[in-house]
Design a protein around this motif. Structure first.
Motif, PDB file in Angstrom:
ATOM      1  N   TYR A   1       0.866  -1.318   0.101  1.00 56.53           N
ATOM      2  CA  TYR A   1       0.080  -0.154   0.054  1.00 56.53           C
ATOM      3  C   TYR A   1       0.853   1.192   0.048  1.00 56.53           C
ATOM      4  O   TYR A   1       0.555   2.195  -0.678  1.00 56.53           O
ATOM      5  CB  TYR A   1      -0.844  -0.036   1.320  1.00 56.53           C
ATOM      6  CG  TYR A   1      -2.262  -1.027   0.861  1.00 56.53           C
ATOM      7  CD1 TYR A   1      -2.762  -1.280  -0.059  1.00 56.53           C
ATOM      8  CD2 TYR A   1      -2.346  -1.775   1.833  1.00 56.53           C
ATOM      9  CE1 TYR A   1      -3.914  -2.078  -0.325  1.00 56.53           C
ATOM     10  CE2 TYR A   1      -3.338  -3.006   1.796  1.00 56.53           C
ATOM     11  CZ  TYR A   1      -4.109  -2.852   0.760  1.00 56.53           C
ATOM     12  OH  TYR A   1      -5.148  -3.916   0.443  1.00 56.53           O
ATOM     13  N   ALA A   2       2.052   1.305   0.836  1.00 48.08           N
ATOM     14  CA  ALA A   2       2.842   2.460   0.804  1.00 48.08           C
ATOM     15  C   ALA A   2       3.368   2.750  -0.840  1.00 48.08           C
ATOM     16  O   ALA A   2       3.597   3.950  -1.210  1.00 48.08           O
ATOM     17  CB  ALA A   2       4.056   2.152   1.554  1.00 48.08           C
ATOM     18  N   ALA A   3       3.834   1.495  -1.403  1.00 49.67           N
ATOM     19  CA  ALA A   3       4.244   1.522  -2.678  1.00 49.67           C
ATOM     20  C   ALA A   3       3.173   2.102  -3.809  1.00 49.67           C
ATOM     21  O   ALA A   3       3.422   3.023  -4.549  1.00 49.67           O
ATOM     22  CB  ALA A   3       4.897   0.400  -3.286  1.00 49.67           C
ATOM     23  N   ASP A   4       1.762   1.738  -3.379  1.00 48.39           N
ATOM     24  CA  ASP A   4       0.764   2.292  -4.064  1.00 48.39           C
ATOM     25  C   ASP A   4       0.586   3.572  -4.251  1.00 48.39           C
ATOM     26  O   ASP A   4       0.275   4.540  -4.829  1.00 48.39           O
ATOM     27  CB  ASP A   4      -0.559   1.458  -3.979  1.00 48.39           C
ATOM     28  CG  ASP A   4      -0.489   0.079  -4.484  1.00 48.39           C
ATOM     29  OD1 ASP A   4       0.313  -0.261  -5.337  1.00 48.39           O
ATOM     30  OD2 ASP A   4      -1.153  -0.840  -3.890  1.00 48.39           O
ATOM     31  N   ASP A   5       0.871   4.099  -2.848  1.00 43.63           N
ATOM     32  CA  ASP A   5       0.566   5.584  -2.315  1.00 43.63           C
ATOM     33  C   ASP A   5       1.502   6.299  -2.979  1.00 43.63           C
ATOM     34  O   ASP A   5       1.276   7.507  -3.453  1.00 43.63           O
ATOM     35  CB  ASP A   5       0.630   5.675  -0.750  1.00 43.63           C
ATOM     36  CG  ASP A   5       0.548   6.963  -0.491  1.00 43.63           C
ATOM     37  OD1 ASP A   5      -0.434   7.586  -0.755  1.00 43.63           O
ATOM     38  OD2 ASP A   5       1.637   7.664   0.102  1.00 43.63           O
ATOM     39  N   ARG A   6       2.886   5.900  -3.134  1.00 48.76           N
ATOM     40  CA  ARG A   6       3.971   6.510  -3.698  1.00 48.76           C
ATOM     41  C   ARG A   6       3.831   6.606  -5.214  1.00 48.76           C
ATOM     42  O   ARG A   6       3.811   7.873  -5.720  1.00 48.76           O
ATOM     43  CB  ARG A   6       5.259   6.081  -3.524  1.00 48.76           C
ATOM     44  CG  ARG A   6       5.856   6.240  -2.121  1.00 48.76           C
ATOM     45  CD  ARG A   6       7.286   5.801  -1.939  1.00 48.76           C
ATOM     46  NE  ARG A   6       7.227   4.582  -2.171  1.00 48.76           N
ATOM     47  CZ  ARG A   6       7.214   3.600  -1.420  1.00 48.76           C
ATOM     48  NH1 ARG A   6       6.830   3.834  -0.054  1.00 48.76           N
ATOM     49  NH2 ARG A   6       7.653   2.189  -1.533  1.00 48.76           N
ATOM     50  N   ARG A   7       3.258   5.662  -5.962  1.00 51.30           N
ATOM     51  CA  ARG A   7       2.826   5.581  -7.434  1.00 51.30           C
ATOM     52  C   ARG A   7       1.780   6.691  -7.549  1.00 51.30           C
ATOM     53  O   ARG A   7       1.825   7.385  -8.653  1.00 51.30           O
ATOM     54  CB  ARG A   7       2.493   4.176  -7.563  1.00 51.30           C
ATOM     55  CG  ARG A   7       2.220   4.418  -9.228  1.00 51.30           C
ATOM     56  CD  ARG A   7       1.619   2.918  -9.619  1.00 51.30           C
ATOM     57  NE  ARG A   7       1.109   2.920 -11.002  1.00 51.30           N
ATOM     58  CZ  ARG A   7       1.744   2.676 -12.014  1.00 51.30           C
ATOM     59  NH1 ARG A   7       2.757   2.184 -11.940  1.00 51.30           N
ATOM     60  NH2 ARG A   7       0.848   2.890 -13.052  1.00 51.30           N
ATOM     61  N   LEU A   8       0.768   6.492  -6.766  1.00 51.85           N
ATOM     62  CA  LEU A   8      -0.672   7.660  -7.144  1.00 51.85           C
ATOM     63  C   LEU A   8      -0.052   8.969  -6.861  1.00 51.85           C
ATOM     64  O   LEU A   8      -0.573   9.785  -7.559  1.00 51.85           O
ATOM     65  CB  LEU A   8      -1.688   7.090  -6.527  1.00 51.85           C
ATOM     66  CG  LEU A   8      -2.078   5.699  -6.927  1.00 51.85           C
ATOM     67  CD1 LEU A   8      -3.151   5.151  -5.946  1.00 51.85           C
ATOM     68  CD2 LEU A   8      -2.660   5.584  -8.227  1.00 51.85           C
ATOM     69  N   THR A   9       0.559   9.113  -5.616  1.00 48.18           N
ATOM     70  CA  THR A   9       1.076  10.548  -5.463  1.00 48.18           C
ATOM     71  C   THR A   9       2.038  11.028  -6.536  1.00 48.18           C
ATOM     72  O   THR A   9       1.658  12.337  -6.942  1.00 48.18           O
ATOM     73  CB  THR A   9       1.838  10.709  -4.154  1.00 48.18           C
ATOM     74  OG1 THR A   9       1.075  10.265  -2.931  1.00 48.18           O
ATOM     75  CG2 THR A   9       2.348  11.936  -3.732  1.00 48.18           C
ATOM     76  N   GLY A  10       2.816  10.279  -6.931  1.00 53.21           N
ATOM     77  CA  GLY A  10       3.642  10.794  -8.201  1.00 53.21           C
ATOM     78  C   GLY A  10       2.724  11.053  -9.385  1.00 53.21           C
ATOM     79  O   GLY A  10       3.208  12.152 -10.087  1.00 53.21           O
ATOM     80  N   GLN A  11       1.815  10.298  -9.779  1.00 50.68           N
ATOM     81  CA  GLN A  11       1.043  10.429 -10.703  1.00 50.68           C
ATOM     82  C   GLN A  11       0.076  11.609 -10.745  1.00 50.68           C
ATOM     83  O   GLN A  11      -0.053  12.329 -11.540  1.00 50.68           O
ATOM     84  CB  GLN A  11       0.154   9.021 -10.989  1.00 50.68           C
ATOM     85  CG  GLN A  11      -0.516   9.217 -12.211  1.00 50.68           C
ATOM     86  CD  GLN A  11       0.368   9.091 -13.690  1.00 50.68           C
ATOM     87  OE1 GLN A  11       1.371   8.355 -13.379  1.00 50.68           O
ATOM     88  NE2 GLN A  11       0.114   9.745 -14.630  1.00 50.68           N
ATOM     89  N   MET A  12      -0.421  12.079  -9.450  1.00 48.45           N
ATOM     90  CA  MET A  12      -1.224  13.171  -9.263  1.00 48.45           C
ATOM     91  C   MET A  12      -0.304  14.326  -9.497  1.00 48.45           C
ATOM     92  O   MET A  12      -0.898  15.335  -9.893  1.00 48.45           O
ATOM     93  CB  MET A  12      -1.556  12.963  -7.916  1.00 48.45           C
ATOM     94  CG  MET A  12      -3.051  11.888  -7.647  1.00 48.45           C
ATOM     95  SD  MET A  12      -3.621  11.654  -6.169  1.00 48.45           S
ATOM     96  CE  MET A  12      -3.239  13.010  -4.964  1.00 48.45           C
ATOM     97  N   GLU A  13       0.638  14.385  -8.845  1.00 44.68           N
ATOM     98  CA  GLU A  13       1.556  15.488  -9.139  1.00 44.68           C
ATOM     99  C   GLU A  13       2.025  15.798 -10.936  1.00 44.68           C
ATOM    100  O   GLU A  13       1.853  16.900 -11.137  1.00 44.68           O
ATOM    101  CB  GLU A  13       3.211  15.251  -8.434  1.00 44.68           C
ATOM    102  CG  GLU A  13       2.939  15.303  -6.831  1.00 44.68           C
ATOM    103  CD  GLU A  13       4.123  15.336  -6.057  1.00 44.68           C
ATOM    104  OE1 GLU A  13       5.216  14.971  -6.656  1.00 44.68           O
ATOM    105  OE2 GLU A  13       4.029  15.178  -4.775  1.00 44.68           O
TER     106      GLU A  13
END
Length: 156
Positions: A86-98
């Protein structure tokens, strides 16, 4: 500790979705303008909690102490692995949102520049038409004065 973990699992809900509770479903998230989807996988930690034996039982307590009963350790490992995912998913989605935010800003800025360029073009065209109108008016004024000048020469 098992009860605390069970309470955490039961209350880990966001927008009506619980990815770690029994019956939790995968969540698909659109990550770009092309509609590409990324899947957040659900993990059923409830099933793993059910496998943890009662540590108040003497045999289970002895097994936990001497290391022959690894159900709790297995649960901790499983929960840790799920949290890492979930932490890896969070980093991926945060990067994509940015990235999406910066892309949106760039598109908006480009659109603004295009509108500004169109306004400048139309302004120049309007100014050109106004100058042509003024020149036409002056030409007519000069043309109307010429017959008057000729008549004055003939004493008229």
């Amino acid at each position: 500790m098992v009860e605390e973990l069970q309470n955490f699992v039961d209350n880990a809900e966001y927008n009506g979705t619980n990815l770690i509770d029994a019956g939790g479903a995968d969540v698909n998230v659109i990550v770009d303008a092309a509609g590409t989807q990324y899947t957040l996988a659900a993990t059923d930690i409830d099933a793993e909690l059910a496998g943890v034996t009662d540590p108040t039982d003497a045999a289970t307590a002895q097994g936990l102490i001497d290391g022959t009963d690894t159900t709790f350790d297995d649960l901790v490992t499983s929960v840790s692995n799920s949290l890492n995912e979930y932490a890896a998913d969070d980093r991926r989605l945060t990067g994509q949102m940015e990235f999406n935010s910066k892309l949106s800003d760039a598109i908006e800025e480009g659109l603004g520049a295009t509108v500004d360029a169109d306004l400048a073009k139309e302004s120049a065209r309007l100014q050109s038409l106004q100058i042509k109108q003024q020149l036409g008016t002056q030409t007519l004024s000069i043309a109307n004065q010429s017959p008057q000048s000729l008549l004055s020469l003939f004493g008229g």
